[in-house]
Design a protein around this motif. Structure first.
Motif, short mmCIF file in Angstrom:
data_model
loop_
_atom_site.label_atom_id
_atom_site.label_comp_id
_atom_site.label_asym_id
_atom_site.label_seq_id
_atom_site.Cartn_x
_atom_site.Cartn_y
_atom_site.Cartn_z
N ARG A 54 12.58 -13.66 0.86
CA ARG A 54 13.84 -12.96 0.61
C ARG A 54 13.61 -11.46 0.42
N LEU A 55 12.59 -11.13 -0.35
CA LEU A 55 12.28 -9.72 -0.61
C LEU A 55 11.73 -9.03 0.63
N LEU A 56 10.91 -9.78 1.39
CA LEU A 56 10.40 -9.23 2.64
C LEU A 56 11.53 -8.92 3.62
N THR A 57 12.46 -9.87 3.74
CA THR A 57 13.56 -9.73 4.68
C THR A 57 14.46 -8.55 4.29
N ALA A 58 14.58 -8.32 2.99
CA ALA A 58 15.37 -7.18 2.50
C ALA A 58 14.60 -5.86 2.64
N ARG A 59 13.35 -5.95 3.08
CA ARG A 59 12.47 -4.78 3.25
C ARG A 59 12.29 -4.01 1.93
N ASP A 60 12.24 -4.78 0.86
CA ASP A 60 12.03 -4.20 -0.47
C ASP A 60 10.55 -4.31 -0.83
N ASP A 61 9.75 -3.42 -0.26
CA ASP A 61 8.30 -3.50 -0.44
C ASP A 61 7.89 -3.40 -1.91
N GLU A 62 8.61 -2.59 -2.67
CA GLU A 62 8.31 -2.43 -4.09
C GLU A 62 8.45 -3.77 -4.81
N ALA A 63 9.56 -4.45 -4.58
CA ALA A 63 9.80 -5.73 -5.25
C ALA A 63 8.84 -6.81 -4.77
N VAL A 64 8.52 -6.80 -3.47
CA VAL A 64 7.55 -7.77 -2.93
C VAL A 64 6.22 -7.63 -3.66
N GLN A 65 5.75 -6.40 -3.76
CA GLN A 65 4.45 -6.17 -4.38
C GLN A 65 4.44 -6.57 -5.85
N GLU A 66 5.50 -6.21 -6.56
CA GLU A 66 5.56 -6.56 -7.98
C GLU A 66 5.65 -8.08 -8.17
N TYR A 67 6.36 -8.75 -7.26
CA TYR A 67 6.45 -10.21 -7.35
C TYR A 67 5.07 -10.84 -7.17
N LEU A 68 4.34 -10.39 -6.17
CA LEU A 68 3.00 -10.93 -5.93
C LEU A 68 2.05 -10.61 -7.08
N LEU A 69 2.20 -9.42 -7.65
CA LEU A 69 1.30 -9.02 -8.74
C LEU A 69 1.53 -9.85 -10.00
N ARG A 70 2.72 -10.42 -10.16
CA ARG A 70 2.94 -11.33 -11.29
C ARG A 70 2.00 -12.52 -11.20
N GLY A 71 1.83 -13.05 -9.99
CA GLY A 71 0.90 -14.16 -9.80
C GLY A 71 -0.54 -13.72 -9.95
N ILE A 72 -0.86 -12.55 -9.38
CA ILE A 72 -2.24 -12.06 -9.44
C ILE A 72 -2.65 -11.73 -10.87
N ALA A 73 -1.69 -11.29 -11.70
CA ALA A 73 -2.00 -11.01 -13.11
C ALA A 73 -2.50 -12.27 -13.82
N LYS A 74 -1.93 -13.41 -13.48
CA LYS A 74 -2.37 -14.68 -14.08
C LYS A 74 -3.78 -15.03 -13.62
N ILE A 75 -4.05 -14.75 -12.35
CA ILE A 75 -5.40 -14.99 -11.82
C ILE A 75 -6.41 -14.08 -12.51
N HIS A 76 -6.04 -12.82 -12.66
CA HIS A 76 -6.93 -11.84 -13.31
C HIS A 76 -7.23 -12.26 -14.75
N ALA A 77 -6.20 -12.75 -15.44
CA ALA A 77 -6.38 -13.16 -16.84
C ALA A 77 -7.33 -14.35 -16.97
N ALA A 78 -7.48 -15.11 -15.90
CA ALA A 78 -8.36 -16.28 -15.93
C ALA A 78 -9.83 -15.89 -15.81
N GLY A 79 -10.11 -14.63 -15.49
CA GLY A 79 -11.49 -14.16 -15.44
C GLY A 79 -12.27 -14.57 -14.20
N VAL A 80 -11.61 -14.60 -13.05
CA VAL A 80 -12.29 -14.98 -11.81
C VAL A 80 -13.22 -13.87 -11.35
N ASP A 81 -14.09 -14.20 -10.40
CA ASP A 81 -15.05 -13.22 -9.90
C ASP A 81 -14.51 -12.39 -8.74
N PHE A 82 -13.63 -12.97 -7.93
CA PHE A 82 -12.99 -12.19 -6.87
C PHE A 82 -11.71 -12.89 -6.42
N LEU A 83 -10.85 -12.10 -5.76
CA LEU A 83 -9.53 -12.58 -5.36
C LEU A 83 -9.46 -12.81 -3.86
#
Length: 260
Positions: A54-83
């Motif tokens: 939905r965000l991609l189709t709206a061409r809202d790159d800012e919102a797309v990135q922030e949405y994905l970073l919400r998931g990546i923040a959880k991965i980062h908090a888990a202490g992984v070695d690479f993404l």
């Protein structure tokens, strides 16, 4: 064994392919355990593909990135070695990840693809409509490896690619009509100057289009190359730096030397 952090759900079909592919390769790369082959140590976060598209189709790159970073923040908090981001288009957030989480190494899908495509001449790129229309997050990264990219010139073709990806491939639906369409696009790109071959720059497309469908056009299967590289880095058979653009590796080494 290093721990992989994987962002998936974009789509879940490619996420299954990544999970299976990495585990199958780890079982071959590492010695057997005390009883059975080793599994990949991995933390996975799945986001909602509908919200993402939905965000991609709206061409809202800012919102797309922030949405994905919400998931990546959880991965980062888990202490992984690479993404590992199990999507070409979702690499739109790569630079923001590096800024927001500078201590989280990222295995970039374009680096893995470039390792196979480098030096073979101009290559075509088939992917989602945003990736083909803009795709600066992929094209600029490929360019750092000296890889020149061509995309379908017809907006109608790009839109049809996107519809097939969203309506069919993301739900494990593979039809001969769609396979024939992508095969013809690959051949057309090859005829129009992509003499090095064609990058399947959407992780779902390569589940549909096989090399045997276009034996005259070399295909670079981005997800497969990404999966292979991820397993090698996890098993310490390769390093992330082995896949990075030469300029990025040079800067990283200079930075490390300065810290020492």
């Amino acid at each position: 064994m290093k721990t992989i952090g994987m962002l998936t759900g974009i789509s879940y079909v490619s996420g299954i392919d990544y999970y299976r592919g990495i585990n199958e390769r780890i079982a071959k790369l590492l010695p057997n355990g005390s009883i059975m082959p080793k599994n990949s140590e991995m933390v996975m976060i799945s986001v909602d593909c509908d919200e993402y598209v939905r965000l991609l189709t709206a061409r809202d790159d800012e919102a797309v990135q922030e949405y994905l970073l919400r998931g990546i923040a959880k991965i980062h908090a888990a202490g992984v070695d690479f993404l590992v981001i199990a999507s070409n288009t979702a690499h739109v957030c790569y630079e923001r990840v590096r800024t927001r989480f500078p201590d989280l190494p990222v295995l970039h899908i374009a680096d893995c693809t470039a390792a196979a495509a480098r030096g073979k001449g101009p290559v075509g790129l088939l992917g989602t409509e945003p990736t083909m229309r803009d795709g600066s997050w992929l094209k600029s990264r490929l360019a750092k490896h000296g890889v020149e990219v061509l995309v379908p010139s017809s907006d109608e073709d790009r839109q049809r690619c996107y519809k097939i990806i969203c309506d069919e491939l993301s739900f494990d639906i593979f039809t001969e009509t769609s396979r024939a369409f992508f095969a013809e696009l690959a051949r057309r790109l090859f005829r129009e100057g992509a003499t090095g071959g064609v990058i399947l720059g959407c992780t779902e497309i390569e589940l549909l289009l096989r090399q045997s469908d276009v034996p005259d056009v070399p295909l670079f299967r981005s997800a497969e190359l990404h999966i292979e590289a991820a397993a090698k880095v996890q098993a310490a058979v390769a390093e992330l730096e082995d896949f990075m653009p030469p300029e990025r590796v040079k800067k990283q080494r200079i930075s490390c030397n300065e810290k020492q």
